[in-house]
Design a protein around this motif. Structure first.
Motif, mmCIF file in Angstrom:
data_model
loop_
_atom_site.group_PDB
_atom_site.id
_atom_site.type_symbol
_atom_site.label_atom_id
_atom_site.label_comp_id
_atom_site.label_asym_id
_atom_site.label_seq_id
_atom_site.Cartn_x
_atom_site.Cartn_y
_atom_site.Cartn_z
ATOM 1 N N ILE A 187 -59.402 -47.219 87.734
ATOM 2 C CA ILE A 187 -60.699 -47.422 87.089
ATOM 3 C C ILE A 187 -61.828 -46.994 88.031
ATOM 4 O O ILE A 187 -62.822 -46.395 87.595
ATOM 5 N N ARG A 188 -61.665 -47.245 89.319
ATOM 6 C CA ARG A 188 -62.647 -46.762 90.287
ATOM 7 C C ARG A 188 -62.708 -45.237 90.283
ATOM 8 O O ARG A 188 -63.792 -44.641 90.356
ATOM 9 N N ASP A 189 -61.538 -44.620 90.200
ATOM 10 C CA ASP A 189 -61.501 -43.156 90.130
ATOM 11 C C ASP A 189 -62.220 -42.656 88.878
ATOM 12 O O ASP A 189 -62.980 -41.678 88.928
ATOM 13 N N ALA A 190 -61.971 -43.324 87.743
ATOM 14 C CA ALA A 190 -62.611 -42.919 86.494
ATOM 15 C C ALA A 190 -64.117 -43.132 86.569
ATOM 16 O O ALA A 190 -64.896 -42.316 86.046
ATOM 17 N N ASN A 191 -64.558 -44.219 87.211
ATOM 18 C CA ASN A 191 -65.991 -44.461 87.382
ATOM 19 C C ASN A 191 -66.659 -43.320 88.160
ATOM 20 O O ASN A 191 -67.775 -42.892 87.839
ATOM 21 N N ARG A 192 -65.960 -42.839 89.198
ATOM 22 C CA ARG A 192 -66.522 -41.747 90.000
ATOM 23 C C ARG A 192 -66.659 -40.474 89.173
ATOM 24 O O ARG A 192 -67.654 -39.742 89.293
ATOM 25 N N VAL A 193 -65.671 -40.215 88.324
ATOM 26 C CA VAL A 193 -65.758 -39.035 87.450
ATOM 27 C C VAL A 193 -66.936 -39.174 86.484
ATOM 28 O O VAL A 193 -67.725 -38.247 86.297
ATOM 29 N N ALA A 194 -67.057 -40.356 85.867
ATOM 30 C CA ALA A 194 -68.132 -40.584 84.899
ATOM 31 C C ALA A 194 -69.516 -40.507 85.549
ATOM 32 O O ALA A 194 -70.495 -40.110 84.910
ATOM 33 N N ALA A 195 -69.600 -40.900 86.832
ATOM 34 C CA ALA A 195 -70.884 -40.894 87.537
ATOM 35 C C ALA A 195 -71.219 -39.535 88.153
ATOM 36 O O ALA A 195 -72.316 -39.363 88.704
ATOM 37 N N SER A 196 -70.315 -38.591 88.058
ATOM 38 C CA SER A 196 -70.552 -37.260 88.620
ATOM 39 C C SER A 196 -71.625 -36.531 87.817
ATOM 40 O O SER A 196 -71.958 -36.928 86.690
ATOM 41 N N PRO A 197 -72.218 -35.477 88.371
ATOM 42 C CA PRO A 197 -73.265 -34.738 87.640
ATOM 43 C C PRO A 197 -72.813 -34.257 86.257
ATOM 44 O O PRO A 197 -73.594 -34.296 85.298
ATOM 45 N N ASP A 198 -71.555 -33.823 86.156
ATOM 46 C CA ASP A 198 -71.048 -33.373 84.852
ATOM 47 C C ASP A 198 -70.767 -34.541 83.919
ATOM 48 O O ASP A 198 -70.799 -34.387 82.690
ATOM 49 N N GLY A 199 -70.417 -35.699 84.496
ATOM 50 C CA GLY A 199 -70.089 -36.861 83.680
ATOM 51 C C GLY A 199 -68.769 -36.755 82.957
ATOM 52 O O GLY A 199 -68.512 -37.498 82.004
ATOM 53 N N ARG A 200 -67.906 -35.880 83.446
ATOM 54 C CA ARG A 200 -66.610 -35.710 82.793
ATOM 55 C C ARG A 200 -65.629 -35.073 83.764
ATOM 56 O O ARG A 200 -66.028 -34.414 84.742
ATOM 57 N N GLY A 201 -64.353 -35.276 83.520
ATOM 58 C CA GLY A 201 -63.319 -34.726 84.385
ATOM 59 C C GLY A 201 -62.000 -35.441 84.181
ATOM 60 O O GLY A 201 -61.816 -36.163 83.189
ATOM 61 N N TRP A 202 -61.083 -35.272 85.142
ATOM 62 C CA TRP A 202 -59.709 -35.759 84.989
ATOM 63 C C TRP A 202 -59.321 -36.683 86.141
ATOM 64 O O TRP A 202 -59.790 -36.519 87.268
ATOM 65 N N ILE A 203 -58.459 -37.635 85.849
ATOM 66 C CA ILE A 203 -57.839 -38.459 86.882
ATOM 67 C C ILE A 203 -56.329 -38.445 86.650
ATOM 68 O O ILE A 203 -55.858 -38.306 85.525
#
Length: 215
Positions: free
Chosen positions: A156-172
């Motif tokens: 969930i921490r990993d997913a939070n980092r993806v969501a908080a990234s400039p793109d707001g999207r990505g993969w874990i």
């Protein structure tokens, strides 16, 4: 595809196939006569060069099973399908708002649960409180920020980092129990932020270690 499967009582020595009412029917001939056989699927019945289907020397019905043929080779969702479903969820959230969207995401019979695909949703504030889970409603409302996978990864921490990234999207990537086999397997989840939440949707990762799919 759906099929009827018959097993002969005296052993599996030859296999013929036919179609009944549009379904493939597989029949094991328990004791076929000697000689080469021609196997053919037909809506009119089974055709066999050695003997017609008149019941001679055949022992049917050791078992009858009606099942999807896909059960024999597990059908898995693709990363592209996960992305497409999340994009539908994002559009639904934008059109209907948070309350209605979360209700739909939590509905196990709703449009956002498709086979092995379902949403897990958390706040974009990073608090780790589950807002929706299409497979396990008991997780909703729990703070799961410190939840780890089998390898100790804070997913969930990993997913939070993806969501908080400039793109707001990505993969874990992480390890997770397969809900069908119960085995712990690599899983790949697509994360996308929309408004004050992020939506995740995962698939079994048959290519663990490879680069993440294109967004």
């Amino acid at each position: 595809m759906t099929g009827f499967f018959f097993a002969g009582a005296a052993g599996c020595k030859a296999l013929t196939a036919a179609r009944i009412a549009g379904f493939p029917v597989f029949v094991v001939d328990a004791d076929p006569p000697a000689g080469p056989a021609r196997m053919q699927s037909s809506n009119q019945g089974i055709q066999d060069r050695r003997s017609p289907v008149n019941g001679r020397r055949r022992a049917w019905l050791l078992g009858l099973c009606l099942m999807p043929c896909g059960v024999l080779a597990e059908s898995r969702a693709t990363p592209e399908e996960a992305v497409a479903l999340v994009r539908q969820g994002v559009a639904f959230y934008q059109a209907n708002g948070r309350v209605k969207a979360l209700a739909a995401f939590n509905d196990p019979k709703g449009p956002f649960v498709k086979g092995e695909l379902y949403f897990f949703v958390y706040g974009a504030n990073g608090d780790g409180v589950a807002l929706a889970h299409g497979q396990n409603p008991k997780m909703v409302g729990k703070k799961l920020l410190d939840m780890r996978d089998a390898n100790g990864r804070f997913l969930i921490r990993d997913a939070n980092r993806v969501a908080a990234s400039p793109d707001g999207r990505g993969w874990i990537r992480y390890m997770w129990p397969n809900r069908l086999t119960k085995r712990v397997e690599p899983k790949l989840s697509y994360i996308e932020r929309v408004g004050d939440i992020w939506i995740g949707c995962g698939v079994l990762d048959s290519g663990a270690g490879a680069s993440s799919p294109q967004r």
